[in-house]
Design an enzyme around this catalytic site. Structure first.
Site, mmCIF file in Angstrom:
data_model
loop_
_atom_site.group_PDB
_atom_site.id
_atom_site.type_symbol
_atom_site.label_atom_id
_atom_site.label_comp_id
_atom_site.label_asym_id
_atom_site.label_seq_id
_atom_site.Cartn_x
_atom_site.Cartn_y
_atom_site.Cartn_z
ATOM 1 N N CYS A 8 -42.430 -2.443 30.409
ATOM 2 C CA CYS A 8 -42.270 -3.827 31.000
ATOM 3 C C CYS A 8 -42.558 -3.445 32.764
ATOM 4 O O CYS A 8 -43.267 -4.236 33.346
ATOM 5 C CB CYS A 8 -40.895 -4.268 30.783
ATOM 6 S SG CYS A 8 -39.295 -3.084 31.012
HETATM 7 N N1 LIG Z 1 -36.092 -4.718 26.471
HETATM 8 C C1 LIG Z 1 -37.157 -5.014 27.086
HETATM 9 O O1 LIG Z 1 -37.320 -5.400 28.308
HETATM 10 C C2 LIG Z 1 -38.273 -3.951 26.822
HETATM 11 C C3 LIG Z 1 -39.652 -4.181 27.021
HETATM 12 C C4 LIG Z 1 -40.706 -3.414 26.712
HETATM 13 C C5 LIG Z 1 -40.381 -2.319 25.795
HETATM 14 N N2 LIG Z 1 -39.096 -2.310 25.457
HETATM 15 C C6 LIG Z 1 -38.958 -1.015 24.457
HETATM 16 O O2 LIG Z 1 -39.261 -1.588 23.068
HETATM 17 C C7 LIG Z 1 -38.250 -0.995 22.299
HETATM 18 C C8 LIG Z 1 -37.269 -2.261 21.588
HETATM 19 O O3 LIG Z 1 -36.698 -2.810 22.662
HETATM 20 P P1 LIG Z 1 -35.498 -3.840 22.504
HETATM 21 O O4 LIG Z 1 -34.988 -4.131 23.884
HETATM 22 O O5 LIG Z 1 -35.788 -4.975 21.551
HETATM 23 O O6 LIG Z 1 -34.250 -2.993 21.702
HETATM 24 P P2 LIG Z 1 -33.136 -3.282 20.947
HETATM 25 O O7 LIG Z 1 -32.688 -4.795 21.502
HETATM 26 O O8 LIG Z 1 -32.193 -2.156 21.147
HETATM 27 O O9 LIG Z 1 -33.743 -3.376 19.645
HETATM 28 C C9 LIG Z 1 -34.243 -2.410 18.769
HETATM 29 C C10 LIG Z 1 -34.214 -2.706 17.318
HETATM 30 O O10 LIG Z 1 -34.951 -1.684 16.694
HETATM 31 C C11 LIG Z 1 -34.230 -1.290 15.363
HETATM 32 N N3 LIG Z 1 -34.311 0.203 15.609
HETATM 33 C C12 LIG Z 1 -33.657 0.906 16.061
HETATM 34 N N4 LIG Z 1 -33.735 2.198 15.813
HETATM 35 C C13 LIG Z 1 -34.774 2.180 15.022
HETATM 36 C C14 LIG Z 1 -35.473 3.173 14.026
HETATM 37 N N5 LIG Z 1 -35.169 4.650 14.113
HETATM 38 N N6 LIG Z 1 -36.215 2.714 13.068
HETATM 39 C C15 LIG Z 1 -36.349 1.546 12.698
HETATM 40 N N7 LIG Z 1 -35.931 0.445 13.467
HETATM 41 C C16 LIG Z 1 -35.040 0.909 14.505
HETATM 42 C C17 LIG Z 1 -32.728 -1.765 15.584
HETATM 43 O O11 LIG Z 1 -32.757 -2.629 14.502
HETATM 44 P P3 LIG Z 1 -31.984 -2.403 13.094
HETATM 45 O O12 LIG Z 1 -30.918 -1.234 13.302
HETATM 46 O O13 LIG Z 1 -31.252 -3.739 12.885
HETATM 47 O O14 LIG Z 1 -33.115 -2.010 11.937
HETATM 48 C C18 LIG Z 1 -32.865 -2.455 16.980
HETATM 49 O O15 LIG Z 1 -32.201 -3.815 16.772
HETATM 50 C C19 LIG Z 1 -37.532 0.239 22.919
HETATM 51 O O16 LIG Z 1 -38.122 1.022 22.662
HETATM 52 C C20 LIG Z 1 -37.544 -0.463 24.241
HETATM 53 O O17 LIG Z 1 -37.560 0.639 25.289
HETATM 54 C C21 LIG Z 1 -37.894 -3.011 25.876
#
Ligand SMILES: NC(=O)c1ccc[n+]([C@@H]2O[C@H](COP(=O)([O-])OP(=O)(O)OC[C@H]3O[C@@H](n4cnc5c(N)ncnc54)[C@H](OP(=O)(O)O)[C@@H]3O)[C@@H](O)[C@H]2O)c1
Length: 342
Positions: free
Chosen positions: A147
């Site tokens: 981001c």
């Molecule tokens: N938030 C932002 O602004 C943003 C922007 C760009 C990129 N990102 C990146 O994108 C990713 C997701 O971000 P987020 O903010 O959506 O995170 P989040 O709210 O913590 O959601 C991540 C989801 O991934 C699932 N998960 C976690 N570990 C996993 C694994 N080992 N295998 C499969 N599923 C898994 C979990 O769902 P379940 O446990 O229900 O399966 C969790 O709900 C992160 O790596 C983050 O760094 C975030």
């Protein structure tokens, strides 16, 4: 029409992917995958989707996935081992976690340890359409940018096409993000009493997005870039405002005009020109896939301001933009989103 699978659908980016994809004119089926909430209605986690997407979460069974596109809105994990199998079956894959963003195996491994795969790293395309549109169109596997890097790289890209020198070892970046940037998992750092009424810098010198910014800007400028990056978290849920300060030996062009021409054909970059100060702000971009950019300068000092929604242009919106390019759809399909004011 296509079928898509969203892995990590219970998280913030997963929820935003569902919200955008449910209104996408070319998507007719969505599988929402969650390991933790399989069997529960999606609206038990994403209450905003009640009555709009009344499906249940499915368990993560990589062998059973049969979609045209698979989004991994999850941090790097064991699932990365399944990506080659999905690609071999003819699916397109878009990852939103950090692994494979940096096209240098050693630096990528240092930044996001584990899950090494040289072949995947070589195949992947960095999903910033404004810089790599042609490559994304031909890609099977796209890694979505971080981001902060999205807001910073879009701020600086037009400077690469100027005659004057930009001092690439003296780029100073301050960015303020909303608290959703760290995902849905609760933490003490982001507990409401800590964030409310507060503005808090963190990870000075060591934020994982710095190597990504330096690397991609290095590619864009064909030079070594060393940014001084200070992120902060602010008292709001979503949005990033970046202040990028650049020094140069003296640039004589009207930079706002240059930026406007540079991004003239870009559907999601808007150059803000308010006569006196070019000031993008969060309200205009939150809930949208826009990056608003304003450039302020007096010959040797340039301050570029940029605003995005971290969950959309900084995450799920950009991922859908990439899907559109990979499948030959209108790049704007499903992304006709406008912010609300006030
Ligand atoms: N938030 C932002 O602004 C943003 C922007 C760009 C990129 N990102 C990146 O994108 C990713 C997701 O971000 P987020 O903010 O959506 O995170 P989040 O709210 O913590 O959601 C991540 C989801 O991934 C699932 N998960 C976690 N570990 C996993 C694994 N080992 N295998 C499969 N599923 C898994 C979990 O769902 P379940 O446990 O229900 O399966 C969790 O709900 C992160 O790596 C983050 O760094 C975030």
């Amino acid at each position: 029409m296509v079928k898509v699978t969203v892995v990590g659908a219970s998280g913030y980016l997963g929820g935003e992917l569902l919200r955008v994809l449910v209104n996408h004119p070319k998507v007719n089926e969505i599988d929402a995958v969650s390991r933790t909430h399989a069997g529960k209605a999606v609206s038990t986690i994403h209450s905003n989707l009640a009555g709009v997407f009344d499906e249940k979460f499915m368990d993560f069974k990589a062998d059973k996935i049969g979609s045209d596109v698979v989004f991994f809105a999850s941090p790097p994990g064991e699932w990365l081992k399944k990506v080659p199998m999905l690609l071999d079956k003819g699916m397109k894959v878009i990852t939103l976690g950090g692994k494979f963003r940096i096209n240098d195996a050693e630096l990528d491994e240092r930044t996001y340890p584990g899950h090494k795969n040289k072949k995947l790293l070589e195949e992947r395309v960095y999903g910033l359409p404004e810089a790599y549109r042609k490559e994304i169109k031909n890609a099977r596997f796209v890694t979505n940018p971080g981001c902060y890097p999205t807001s910073v790289i879009l701020s600086m890209m037009p400077l690469a096409k100027l005659d004057g020198d930009v001092e690439l070892d003296k780029v100073v970046i301050n960015s303020v993000s909303g608290s959703s940037g760290a995902g849905a998992e609760p933490s003490k750092f982001l507990h409401h009493p800590e964030v409310s009424g507060n503005l808090r810098p963190y990870k000075l010198f060591v934020h994982r997005h710095k190597p990504e910014m330096d690397f991609v800007l290095g590619d864009v400028f064909n030079a070594t870039v060393n940014a001084l990056f200070t992120p902060s978290v602010g008292d709001f849920a979503r949005g990033i405002l970046s202040y990028v300060t650049v020094f140069s030996a003296g640039i004589n062009e009207n930079l706002t005009k240059h930026y406007r021409e540079f991004y003239a054909k870009e559907p999601f970059v808007r150059i803000i020109d308010q006569d006196i100060e070019n000031v993008p702000n969060l309200k205009d971009v939150v809930g949208t896939n826009f990056c608003d950019v304003g450039v302020n300068f007096n010959s040797d000092r340039i301050i570029i301001l940029s605003a995005i929604d971290n969950l959309l242009k900084g995450g799920s919106g950009q991922a859908v933009q990439n899907m559109n390019l990979m499948l030959g759809f209108d790049e704007k399909a499903g992304l006709n989103l406008v912010g609300g004011r006030p």
